[in-house]
Design a protein around this motif. Sequence first.
Motif, PDB file in Angstrom:
ATOM      1  N   LEU A 253     122.299  29.898 138.447  1.00  0.00           N
ATOM      2  CA  LEU A 253     123.383  29.771 139.433  1.00  0.00           C
ATOM      3  C   LEU A 253     124.736  29.623 138.736  1.00  0.00           C
ATOM      4  CD1 LEU A 253     121.705  27.423 142.089  1.00  0.00           C
ATOM      5  CD2 LEU A 253     122.327  29.830 142.399  1.00  0.00           C
ATOM      6  N   ARG A 254     124.772  28.865 137.666  1.00  0.00           N
ATOM      7  CA  ARG A 254     126.031  28.713 136.928  1.00  0.00           C
ATOM      8  C   ARG A 254     126.472  30.049 136.330  1.00  0.00           C
ATOM      9  NH1 ARG A 254     123.548  23.865 135.394  1.00  0.00           N
ATOM     10  NH2 ARG A 254     122.881  24.746 133.390  1.00  0.00           N
ATOM     11  N   THR A 255     125.487  30.813 135.826  1.00  0.00           N
ATOM     12  CA  THR A 255     125.810  32.135 135.291  1.00  0.00           C
ATOM     13  C   THR A 255     126.408  33.029 136.371  1.00  0.00           C
ATOM     14  OG1 THR A 255     124.029  31.952 133.666  1.00  0.00           O
ATOM     15  CG2 THR A 255     124.845  34.168 134.130  1.00  0.00           C
ATOM     16  N   ALA A 256     125.942  32.834 137.606  1.00  0.00           N
ATOM     17  CA  ALA A 256     126.451  33.626 138.732  1.00  0.00           C
ATOM     18  C   ALA A 256     127.771  33.070 139.281  1.00  0.00           C
ATOM     19  CB  ALA A 256     125.405  33.681 139.841  1.00  0.00           C
ATOM     20  N   GLY A 257     128.314  32.036 138.623  1.00  0.00           N
ATOM     21  CA  GLY A 257     129.608  31.493 139.037  1.00  0.00           C
ATOM     22  C   GLY A 257     129.543  30.340 140.003  1.00  0.00           C
TER      23      GLY A 257
END
Length: 783
Positions: A253-257
């Motif tokens: 989720l963090r990678t997806a912003g």
Amino acid sequence: MALMPIYPMLSSPPEPELNPAQNDVVRRGLLSSGFSAILQMPTGSGKTWLAEQAIAAALERGQRAIYLTPLRALANELVGRWSTRFAGYQVGVFTGDYGQRQAYPVPFEQARLLIMTPERLDACTRNWRSHWGWLPEVGLLVVDELHLLGDRSRGPRLEGALMRARRLNPFLQLLGLSATMGNRAELADWLGGVHFGSSWQPIPIEWRVARYQRATDKPRILQQEVQRCIAGGGQSLVFVQSRRRAEALSAELRTAGVPAGHHHAGLDSTERQRLESDYRAGQLRALVSTGTLEMGLNLPARQVVLYDLQSFDGTDFVPLSVNTVWQRAGRAGRRGLDTRGEVVLIAPAWDRLSDRYAAGKFERIASGLCDGRALAEQVLAEVSSGLARTREQLDRNLQQSLAAHQRTLPPLNTVVRDMLDSGMLIEVQEQEARGPALRATRLGRIAVRQMLSPATVLSLAHSLQQEAAAQLTFLDLLMLCAQTDDCQPLIPVDFEELEELGGRLAKENSTLLSEGHQKIRERFGIAGRRLLAVIKTALVARAWTRVGCANLVADAFGCYAFEVRRLSESLERILTAAIAIVSPPTAKDSTPDAPPANVPTEEPEGIGVPTVRERVLALHAMVAHGVDEQVVTLTYIDGIGGTLARRLREAGISDIEELAQADASDLRTVRGVSSARAARWIHEAGEMIKTRSAFALREVGPGTETVAAGLRSATDPYRLRRALELQVRRHGRSFTVTGGLEPHRVTRHNEGLKCDCADFAKGHTCKHILAVRLHCKDADLAQ
């Protein structure tokens, strides 16, 4: 026959700010009637406020009140809030966090409001004589999350504690709170009280199912759902089955912003509190959690996503209960911020079982005392506490259990006979008594005192009271502790770890593991994944004794520092029982007509191989303080405990011989050590090394190569064994495989079978494909 209330019903109109559910409870006088009551109301509908009113009334009457919560974090949160809310009354928290080494901020005797876990109340009722100064003054007992009566591990002890509390204090009013019970009327009848149910929710909840064709599509679906919620100004709370999954999904989720974090029991309390604070402040828009957030804490989530709809019940992966799903769903909806909340279930396209959850047909809460092993522990507690002296009294007491009320109580004579045969109980003829009296033996009292199951103590006694016990290594002793049901947590083993695990075992000394796989399975009564977890757990604990740093051990074994600390606490308690088992009985431990304890004969100290008792005593200190077998010899000196031993090690003194050769000036930098104290220690160490070596506990010899080699060669058999536990359903050219963490689809193609799981995507023949091949009677696997 209608019962008259003890206290007058409220005649004044309810306060205008009360919500409809609270208004009904107050208007009906359920809190002031004096009767026990069960309130079943959705999460967020104000149950805690109602409990506060009942507590306030009890305190104003001059009574004490107890509030039971299964969550230590909530207990610590409530003590701060209620110390202000109930100013003028002493509020104490008793959860075990403070431990035996530190006194509680407010002692039992001084507290008017006692916030505690069910386990702490259980301990108080077992040792009721020590608490008789305050127990009779308790007028109200609030049980939050009453549905935990049906929990397999915690339920029986909660039930036993409630039985004894009500017997010790017949005028006790019990207030049970829960959002999820399928049989509250039956539970209220058991308590001789009334019940109330409401479906009113402060925020309406919308239920939706997001379906996937392949399991590998789930992360993408989760991202879409979470981003949609955040785009509308909301926050998302995602529930998953495992800690690793929580970490992996929050990273994706963090990678997806998406500002996301993960929350689970592997994190220490400080880190969990920081995550909760960041989420409340809006710094985290999504939080991926295991079941740690399904009860108690109020977090501002508009959306709750159930990423996994299965859980591991100790044997298999099974669908989540409706009760569990609604506990998690109850976190959705932000009062004062949203007009509605939503619950999203992520489920396979072919699975229609998930459609049943929204209906909210809760499962019945069933007593855990239907299990003979759980009942045996309560039988011991009743007899050891003196609350039951004969079979007749024991039967009369246990007829007050929920299990008896539900007609599921096992035959008591069978359980008592088993306890007599095992040596946990004896029957003696007392003068002027009509029949024989029951007494707990030394082993029985050890189990009750340490709050361990009888099976745990019997297992330890069986292994430690044999002549072969002298050959047990430290790793063996740790495995004996880890294989018991009371050892928590058990560190799981991933398939990819087997080769590394085998390499670690090759460097360890073990008598048990050198016996071969078949004898190991026979000795422990376990095999496969659980046996591997027991071995790994013991290795983690052994590493802790060598390193003394939870973070370093966690990094080495792919677990969590908090797990290492919890494990050391659990093993310390079990080893305390082991010390009692291998120690000669004291006058206090003697029981008339009790069979003599088969304690191995002690050799003179310092001569030959250390005795079993010496090794267990040493291991207890090693586990308690994270020191190795050389540093622990420092604790032979009167006044040196684990903490000072570690400080001495940091000062360059690693064992008793180095202490004997030290100069008092060498110890000046050690905190807490005066010159006089240092001189005395050095003198005592010099005398002691004349008969005791600093290296007496050191283990030398070959490692367990046989077991290590077996683990390294277990690659395909391990997957195959897991495949045997799965269920397969055929749909034309495809198959649905269930029984694992989540259902998977295996399809037949010209080039062979393909699975939608991550293991297959890595190029492996996964357990799901093996299960399908077994289902199809594959000749190669049939051999």
